[in-house]
Every structure is written in structure tokens, then in C-alpha cells.
Design a protein around this motif. Structure first.
Motif, PDB file in Angstrom:
ATOM      1  N   UNK A   1      -1.125 -20.163  -6.497  1.00 40.69           N
ATOM      2  CA  UNK A   1      -1.554 -20.482  -5.140  1.00 40.69           C
ATOM      3  C   UNK A   1      -1.913 -19.262  -4.294  1.00 40.69           C
ATOM      4  N   UNK A   2      -1.676 -18.073  -4.837  1.00 37.07           N
ATOM      5  CA  UNK A   2      -1.919 -16.850  -4.099  1.00 37.07           C
ATOM      6  C   UNK A   2      -2.740 -15.877  -4.935  1.00 37.07           C
ATOM      7  N   UNK A   3      -3.647 -15.174  -4.298  1.00 37.20           N
ATOM      8  CA  UNK A   3      -4.275 -14.035  -4.949  1.00 37.20           C
ATOM      9  C   UNK A   3      -3.212 -12.973  -5.194  1.00 37.20           C
ATOM     10  N   UNK A   4      -3.367 -12.259  -6.309  1.00 33.57           N
ATOM     11  CA  UNK A   4      -2.511 -11.116  -6.570  1.00 33.57           C
ATOM     12  C   UNK A   4      -3.364  -9.855  -6.527  1.00 33.57           C
ATOM     13  N   UNK A   5      -2.768  -8.757  -6.102  1.00 31.69           N
ATOM     14  CA  UNK A   5      -3.531  -7.522  -5.987  1.00 31.69           C
ATOM     15  C   UNK A   5      -2.625  -6.314  -6.153  1.00 31.69           C
ATOM     16  N   UNK A   6      -3.265  -5.207  -6.484  1.00 28.98           N
ATOM     17  CA  UNK A   6      -2.591  -3.908  -6.494  1.00 28.98           C
ATOM     18  C   UNK A   6      -3.338  -2.984  -5.528  1.00 28.98           C
ATOM     19  N   UNK A   7      -2.562  -2.251  -4.763  1.00 30.09           N
ATOM     20  CA  UNK A   7      -3.067  -1.197  -3.900  1.00 30.09           C
ATOM     21  C   UNK A   7      -2.314   0.076  -4.260  1.00 30.09           C
ATOM     22  N   UNK A   8      -2.810   1.200  -3.790  1.00 31.42           N
ATOM     23  CA  UNK A   8      -2.105   2.456  -3.994  1.00 31.42           C
ATOM     24  C   UNK A   8      -2.258   3.336  -2.768  1.00 31.42           C
ATOM     25  N   UNK A   9      -1.295   4.217  -2.623  1.00 36.97           N
ATOM     26  CA  UNK A   9      -1.315   5.139  -1.479  1.00 36.97           C
ATOM     27  C   UNK A   9      -0.839   6.503  -1.922  1.00 36.97           C
ATOM     28  N   UNK A  10      -1.723   7.464  -1.788  1.00 36.58           N
ATOM     29  CA  UNK A  10      -1.389   8.851  -2.089  1.00 36.58           C
ATOM     30  C   UNK A  10      -0.901   9.538  -0.820  1.00 36.58           C
ATOM     31  N   UNK A  11      -0.155  10.622  -0.931  1.00 34.81           N
ATOM     32  CA  UNK A  11       0.350  11.319   0.261  1.00 34.81           C
ATOM     33  C   UNK A  11      -0.775  11.721   1.197  1.00 34.81           C
ATOM     34  N   UNK A  12      -0.610  11.397   2.465  1.00 35.41           N
ATOM     35  CA  UNK A  12      -1.596  11.768   3.463  1.00 35.41           C
ATOM     36  C   UNK A  12      -2.846  10.931   3.480  1.00 35.41           C
ATOM     37  N   UNK A  13      -2.884   9.887   2.648  1.00 31.79           N
ATOM     38  CA  UNK A  13      -4.072   9.031   2.590  1.00 31.79           C
ATOM     39  C   UNK A  13      -3.722   7.608   2.955  1.00 31.79           C
ATOM     40  N   UNK A  14      -4.753   6.829   3.276  1.00 31.58           N
ATOM     41  CA  UNK A  14      -4.552   5.424   3.596  1.00 31.58           C
ATOM     42  C   UNK A  14      -4.338   4.626   2.305  1.00 31.58           C
ATOM     43  N   UNK A  15      -3.712   3.482   2.472  1.00 35.06           N
ATOM     44  CA  UNK A  15      -3.534   2.589   1.322  1.00 35.06           C
ATOM     45  C   UNK A  15      -4.904   2.076   0.895  1.00 35.06           C
ATOM     46  N   UNK A  16      -5.175   2.139  -0.404  1.00 31.26           N
ATOM     47  CA  UNK A  16      -6.485   1.738  -0.896  1.00 31.26           C
ATOM     48  C   UNK A  16      -6.382   0.660  -1.966  1.00 31.26           C
ATOM     49  N   UNK A  17      -7.388  -0.173  -1.990  1.00 28.86           N
ATOM     50  CA  UNK A  17      -7.487  -1.274  -2.947  1.00 28.86           C
ATOM     51  C   UNK A  17      -7.666  -0.741  -4.363  1.00 28.86           C
ATOM     52  N   UNK A  18      -6.983  -1.368  -5.308  1.00 24.13           N
ATOM     53  CA  UNK A  18      -7.129  -1.036  -6.724  1.00 24.13           C
ATOM     54  C   UNK A  18      -7.744  -2.207  -7.492  1.00 24.13           C
ATOM     55  N   UNK A  19      -7.124  -3.388  -7.379  1.00 23.39           N
ATOM     56  CA  UNK A  19      -7.596  -4.542  -8.152  1.00 23.39           C
ATOM     57  C   UNK A  19      -7.056  -5.832  -7.554  1.00 23.39           C
ATOM     58  N   UNK A  20      -7.784  -6.913  -7.807  1.00 23.53           N
ATOM     59  CA  UNK A  20      -7.406  -8.244  -7.314  1.00 23.53           C
ATOM     60  C   UNK A  20      -7.643  -9.270  -8.408  1.00 23.53           C
ATOM     61  N   UNK A  21      -6.798 -10.309  -8.450  1.00 23.27           N
ATOM     62  CA  UNK A  21      -7.044 -11.465  -9.304  1.00 23.27           C
ATOM     63  C   UNK A  21      -6.958 -12.703  -8.431  1.00 23.27           C
ATOM     64  N   UNK A  22      -8.013 -13.511  -8.448  1.00 21.88           N
ATOM     65  CA  UNK A  22      -8.071 -14.697  -7.600  1.00 21.88           C
ATOM     66  C   UNK A  22      -7.152 -15.787  -8.127  1.00 21.88           C
TER      67      UNK A  22
END
Length: 125
Positions: free
Chosen positions: A31-52
Motif C-alpha cells: 500500500x506504500x511506495x518504498x524508497x531509499x535516500x542518502x545524505x552525505x556530510x554537509x549535503x542535502x538528503x538525496x533520492x536514490x531509488x523508489x519502488x511503486x
């Protein structure tokens, strides 16, 4: 109560592989999309991958396309992120997320209401 727990992070050399897991309780990826994000030091959280949630279509950031593979188990309570040919620039804290995103917003952190605590990935050159 929703809980999402990541595991599988660690330290590897460039060119190596890691497999991250995200175990969810209190929701399923039926019932929910799943996703991975990542955040490196000093950077904004960024999208990695999504599964609908409907159909299981996957999307990837250009920086990981062809190297990372996102999947889920048949019970749809666990996400997996297989990461191959890792590069030093992949070093970050990796977070799994679940939410009801619409297609145009799947890359935005704000589209996901549920987050794990993160797991550290360090890739050395």
C-alpha cells in the motif's frame, strides 16, 4: 505504530558491494511506495531509488542507475538495495522511507511520511 529498521551498511573498498535491508512493521509495501535516500556530510538528503506500491516499477537516480537494484520481498514488508560497483561518492547515511507519493513527487523526501534511522555506508578509494 510504524517502524522501519535499516541494516547492512558498512565499510567497503571502491568496486565492492553491499546489500541494505529495510524491515517495516505497521505497514506493508502493498500500500506504500518504498524508497531509499542518502545524505552525505554537509549535503542535502538525496533520492536514490523508489519502488511503486502498484506494479513494483522502480526508478533510480542517474548517479546509481546500472549499479544499484531496489527490490522487495514477496510479503512486501522488506526492501532491499543491492549496491554494486560502489564508488567513494556513494559514501553517506542511507535511509529507507515509505509513503504514498504521486509519480511526479517520488524523488522528494517530503513525499514520504515514514523513515528509518539510517545506516552508514563508507566506500574507500
Amino acid at each position: 505504530q510504524v517502524e522501519m529498521v535499516e541494516s547492512g551498511g558498512g565499510a567497503v573498498q571502491a568496486g565492492g558491494s553491499l546489500r541494505l535491508s529495510c524491515a517495516a512493521s505497521g505497514l506493508t509495501f502493498r500500500n506504500y511506495d518504498g524508497a531509499w535516500f542518502r545524505q552525505a556530510p554537509g549535503k542535502e538528503r538525496e533520492f536514490v531509488a523508489n519502488i511503486r506500491w502498484h506494479g513494483g516499477t522502480t526508478s533510480y537516480a542517474d548517479s546509481v542507475k546500472g549499479r544499484f537494484t531496489l527490490s522487495r520481498d514477496n510479503a512486501k514488508i522488506t526492501l532491499f538495495l543491492q549496491m554494486d560497483n560502489l564508488k567513494p561518492e556513494d559514501t553517506a547515511v542511507y535511509y529507507c522511507a515509505a509513503g504514498r507519493a504521486i509519480t511526479s513527487t517520488i524523488r522528494r523526501p517530503g513525499s514520504y511520511a515514514n523513515w528509518g534511522q539510517g545506516t552508514q555506508v563508507i566506500v574507500s578509494s
